[in-house]
Design a protein around this motif. Sequence first.
Motif, PDB file in Angstrom:
ATOM      1  N   MET A  89       0.828  -1.214   0.000  1.00  0.00           N
ATOM      2  CA  MET A  89       0.000   0.000   0.000  1.00  0.00           C
ATOM      3  C   MET A  89       0.864   1.266   0.000  1.00  0.00           C
ATOM      4  N   LEU A  90       1.951   1.255   0.745  1.00  0.00           N
ATOM      5  CA  LEU A  90       2.870   2.395   0.762  1.00  0.00           C
ATOM      6  C   LEU A  90       3.410   2.646  -0.646  1.00  0.00           C
ATOM      7  N   MET A  91       3.889   1.586  -1.282  1.00  0.00           N
ATOM      8  CA  MET A  91       4.474   1.724  -2.611  1.00  0.00           C
ATOM      9  C   MET A  91       3.414   2.104  -3.648  1.00  0.00           C
ATOM     10  N   ALA A  92       2.226   1.520  -3.568  1.00  0.00           N
ATOM     11  CA  ALA A  92       1.171   1.815  -4.545  1.00  0.00           C
ATOM     12  C   ALA A  92       0.701   3.258  -4.434  1.00  0.00           C
ATOM     13  N   ILE A 108       5.726  11.463  -0.858  1.00  0.00           N
ATOM     14  CA  ILE A 108       6.047  10.903   0.460  1.00  0.00           C
ATOM     15  C   ILE A 108       4.796  10.844   1.331  1.00  0.00           C
ATOM     16  N   LEU A 109       4.035  11.916   1.348  1.00  0.00           N
ATOM     17  CA  LEU A 109       2.805  11.935   2.145  1.00  0.00           C
ATOM     18  C   LEU A 109       1.784  10.923   1.630  1.00  0.00           C
ATOM     19  N   ALA A 110       1.706  10.738   0.334  1.00  0.00           N
ATOM     20  CA  ALA A 110       0.796   9.741  -0.231  1.00  0.00           C
ATOM     21  C   ALA A 110       1.212   8.339   0.203  1.00  0.00           C
ATOM     22  N   GLY A 111       2.507   8.066   0.180  1.00  0.00           N
ATOM     23  CA  GLY A 111       3.009   6.768   0.641  1.00  0.00           C
ATOM     24  C   GLY A 111       2.681   6.525   2.098  1.00  0.00           C
ATOM     25  N   LEU A 112       2.893   7.548   2.922  1.00  0.00           N
ATOM     26  CA  LEU A 112       2.557   7.417   4.346  1.00  0.00           C
ATOM     27  C   LEU A 112       1.055   7.248   4.542  1.00  0.00           C
ATOM     28  N   PHE A 115       0.200   3.693   3.763  1.00  0.00           N
ATOM     29  CA  PHE A 115       0.639   2.863   4.880  1.00  0.00           C
ATOM     30  C   PHE A 115      -0.355   2.952   6.032  1.00  0.00           C
ATOM     31  N   CYS A 116      -0.786   4.160   6.373  1.00  0.00           N
ATOM     32  CA  CYS A 116      -1.730   4.345   7.484  1.00  0.00           C
ATOM     33  C   CYS A 116      -3.084   3.702   7.194  1.00  0.00           C
ATOM     34  N   ILE A 117      -3.546   3.804   5.961  1.00  0.00           N
ATOM     35  CA  ILE A 117      -4.813   3.171   5.594  1.00  0.00           C
ATOM     36  C   ILE A 117      -4.705   1.651   5.737  1.00  0.00           C
ATOM     37  N   SER A 118      -3.585   1.084   5.304  1.00  0.00           N
ATOM     38  CA  SER A 118      -3.420  -0.363   5.434  1.00  0.00           C
ATOM     39  C   SER A 118      -3.303  -0.762   6.902  1.00  0.00           C
ATOM     40  N   TRP A 119      -2.672   0.067   7.711  1.00  0.00           N
ATOM     41  CA  TRP A 119      -2.565  -0.208   9.150  1.00  0.00           C
ATOM     42  C   TRP A 119      -3.956  -0.228   9.788  1.00  0.00           C
ATOM     43  N   LEU A 120      -4.792   0.720   9.410  1.00  0.00           N
ATOM     44  CA  LEU A 120      -6.163   0.736   9.929  1.00  0.00           C
ATOM     45  C   LEU A 120      -6.942  -0.496   9.477  1.00  0.00           C
ATOM     46  N   PHE A 121      -6.751  -0.905   8.218  1.00  0.00           N
ATOM     47  CA  PHE A 121      -7.406  -2.106   7.723  1.00  0.00           C
ATOM     48  C   PHE A 121      -6.960  -3.341   8.505  1.00  0.00           C
TER      49      PHE A 121
END
Length: 150
Positions: A89-92, A108-112, A115-121
């Motif tokens: 998700m970070l890379m995508a 960079i902010l989009a990658g983060l 990452f945060c969206i996947s962490w919530l999932f």
Amino acid sequence: MIEEPGRVVALDRGAVWVETRRKSTCSGCSAKSGCGQGLMDSLGVRERRGLIRALSDLHLQVGDAVIVGIREDVLLRGAVLVYLLPLIMLMAAAATAAQFSAREPVVILAGLGGFCISWLFVRMRSRHTAGDPKLQAVVLRAMLAGPASP
């Protein structure tokens, strides 16, 4: 089935809490003599114990030595969900932002953000499946003789 020896430390309805010793893989590494991690493990500095809730229909008591197990596919799916999904998700998200010719801070902010969206999932998924008995460790058998492993 992946098996691990342990010792019962508490009883629960339909389950027991088992203490296991976490093992290091340093004994199989070719660089163990020149590695600080190998030295710390040989000195026992990083010896840690894990606590696992395992389902059991056996009549166990605190202090009993047991073998707990978890299915390989459950462990593999969990590892992919926890480790690989956030990375993907970070890379995508970063690649998507870069496709739209965004500036580097936005990428960079989009990658983060990905990452945060996947962490919530992952967090929501783990809460949703926490009570599923097919995904939990089970006590496979009690060891009848000998001291507990931990």
